[in-house]
Design an enzyme around this catalytic site. Structure first.
Site, mmCIF file in Angstrom:
data_model
loop_
_atom_site.group_PDB
_atom_site.id
_atom_site.type_symbol
_atom_site.label_atom_id
_atom_site.label_comp_id
_atom_site.label_asym_id
_atom_site.label_seq_id
_atom_site.Cartn_x
_atom_site.Cartn_y
_atom_site.Cartn_z
ATOM 1 N N CYS A 58 0.799 -1.232 0.000
ATOM 2 C CA CYS A 58 0.000 0.000 0.000
ATOM 3 C C CYS A 58 0.828 1.278 0.000
ATOM 4 C CB CYS A 58 -0.925 0.003 1.211
ATOM 5 S SG CYS A 58 -2.047 -1.405 1.319
ATOM 6 N N HIS A 114 -2.699 6.869 3.829
ATOM 7 C CA HIS A 114 -1.547 6.018 4.145
ATOM 8 C C HIS A 114 -0.202 6.642 3.780
ATOM 9 C CE1 HIS A 114 -0.980 1.426 5.018
ATOM 10 N NE2 HIS A 114 -0.532 2.219 5.971
#
Length: 454
Positions: A58, A114
């Site tokens: 990610c 993120h």
């Protein structure tokens, strides 16, 4: 809304942990327990790539997408727990910052970030006019229901929101109940923002990073049990529905075709499929999951629609990398790249506009996992320096690298180094050029991120 073709609107939808083989247009869909008619329809309206490549998980992919630079440069090489240093340093320039400051775009982020969870590193600090979503990741929804968890010893996860120039604030605890609700909420937020953005006459950039299909892969109550194939298939059906809701709203704005025809829509995934049961995904014909250097980790879905500009109903196996999206979208917007740092992304716009007559300008790329150079992909070839066919089952550094031809051997089963040593020449030249560039990269070293290694 913008009707100026030199500054089209941009909608970038990023799925989470969506493998190459999940969607109907990639050979999955009903075969995986859930049809995906909305995303399949999008694919029929534009260009679908079979050879779109990302980073190992990610954080690295999202860093590469936002900066056009490999994560080995930016320091965003892995996910880390809350409370530890993470995210893009202020020195890096994001796609949103470039579009807003150099091309006058309105910008919004609704979804998973993120890339920073402290003031100065939230989306509203990094070029987005407003944001709503999660600063880190979705496995944290399991915290509050885990035995022994206490907010006195580990930070609670929150859904957050913010606007440029204001502190970002907590909305609610991100727990398993909110996990089921969040993608519905994100679409509602994006629809509200699109309605406001299209009324201004200015071009807009919407970044909508979905939460599905990241584990725990739990569907909204409206979709639970609808496929008969469990939570994962139900969640895939929901994901397709949410994308369809967003596209339908976009296409219907102002009751005419102006917004639709002058909007570039990209749908992609951040990395290969999940490896954990019961949420394990599939990469179709490719071997591996994310956190590996196999094709199943590198290759993910990618679809681009731009009516009248990108031809409809085309598929291609030309090589494209996630860093290319940064560079390409800046060219779409008619603005220039930063010149004070190496940019790894190449401009794919000529290829996207004429995919049957123009080749991708990319020959290959280096693939790192954390700090290790694990593999290099060049044209139809893949050279592995570290053999990692499965997560947490790495066989270690190879004395003699493995070489595969991924067209003749898509599952990377037959090492053909002994009879194709010539391939080492162009691949190692690619490595040498990148390492020279890396040595001269002016990015400041973030001491804490360098030293933090899980």
């Amino acid at each position: 809304m913008s009707t100026d073709p030199s500054r089209p609107n941009i909608v970038l939808i990023l799925a989470d942990n969506l493998g190459w083989g999940e969607l109907g247009c990639y050979g999955g869909g009903a075969l995986r327990g859930a049809a995906t008619p909305n995303i399949d329809r999008l694919a029929s309206q534009g260009l679908l790539l079979h050879n779109f490549n990302v980073e190992s998980d990610c954080v690295p992919t999202r860093s590469a997408l936002m900066t056009g630079r490999h994560p080995i440069r930016t320091g965003c090489r892995q996910s880390v727990p809350p409370g530890f240093p993470q995210g893009l340093t202020p020195w890096e320039r994001t796609l949103a910052e470039e579009l807003r400051e150099t091309a006058g775009y309105q910008t919004a982020h609704h979804g998973k970030w993120h890339l920073g969870d402290i003031e100065g590193r939230y989306p509203s600090d990094r070029g987005f006019d407003e944001w709503y979503g999660i600063p880190r990741t979705t496995d944290e929804t399991q915290f509050t229901s885990s035995p022994g968890f206490s907010p006195e010893i580990a930070e609670l996860p929150y859904i957050m929101q913010g606007r440029t120039g204001e502190p970002s604030t907590n909305v609610c605890v991100y727990d398993l109940e909110q996990r089921r609700l969040i993608d519905e909420t994100l679409v509602r937020k994006s629809k509200d923002w699109l309605a406001r953005a299209t009324a201004t006459g200015r071009p807009f950039f919407l970044y909508h990073p979905l939460v599905h299909l990241h584990f725990p892969t739990l569907p909204h109550g409206d979709f639970a049990g609808t496929t008969g194939h469990g939570d994962f298939a139900d969640s895939m059906a929901e994901m397709d529905h949410r994308v369809g809701e967003l596209l339908a709203f976009l296409d219907e704005q102002n009751g005419d075709e102006d917004v639709r025809n002058n909007t570039v829509v990209i749908f992609a995934s951040d990395n290969g499929p999940e490896f954990r049961e019961p949420y394990r995904g599939t990469a179709g014909p490719w071997t591996g999951t994310y956190h590996t250097a196999m094709e199943g980790s590198l290759r993910v879905p990618f679809i681009i629609r731009w009516p009248g500009r990108v031809p409809a109903g085309i598929t291609s196996n030309e090589l494209v990398h996630v860093t290319d999206i940064f560079t390409t979208l800046l060219h779409v917007a008619g603005t220039v790249l930063p010149t004070d740092r190496p940019i790894d992304g190449v401009n794919q716009l000529p290829f996207f506009l004429n995919p049957t007559g123009v080749k991708s300008p990319r020959d290959g790329f280096l693939f790192y996992i954390k700090k290790e150079l694990v593999a290099i992909k060049w044209r139809d070839w893949k050279l592995h320096f570290i053999w990692s066919p499965a997560v947490n089952e790495s066989k270690g550094k190879l004395e003699s690298p493995y070489l595969f031809n991924v067209v003749r051997d898509p599952k990377e089963e037959s090492n053909v180094m002994a009879v194709n040593t010539w391939v080492l020449q162009p691949i190692l030249r690619l490595r040498a050029a990148f390492l020279r560039s890396l040595a001269g990269d002016p990015a400041p070293r973030d001491e804490l991120k360098e030293d933090w290694d899980l």
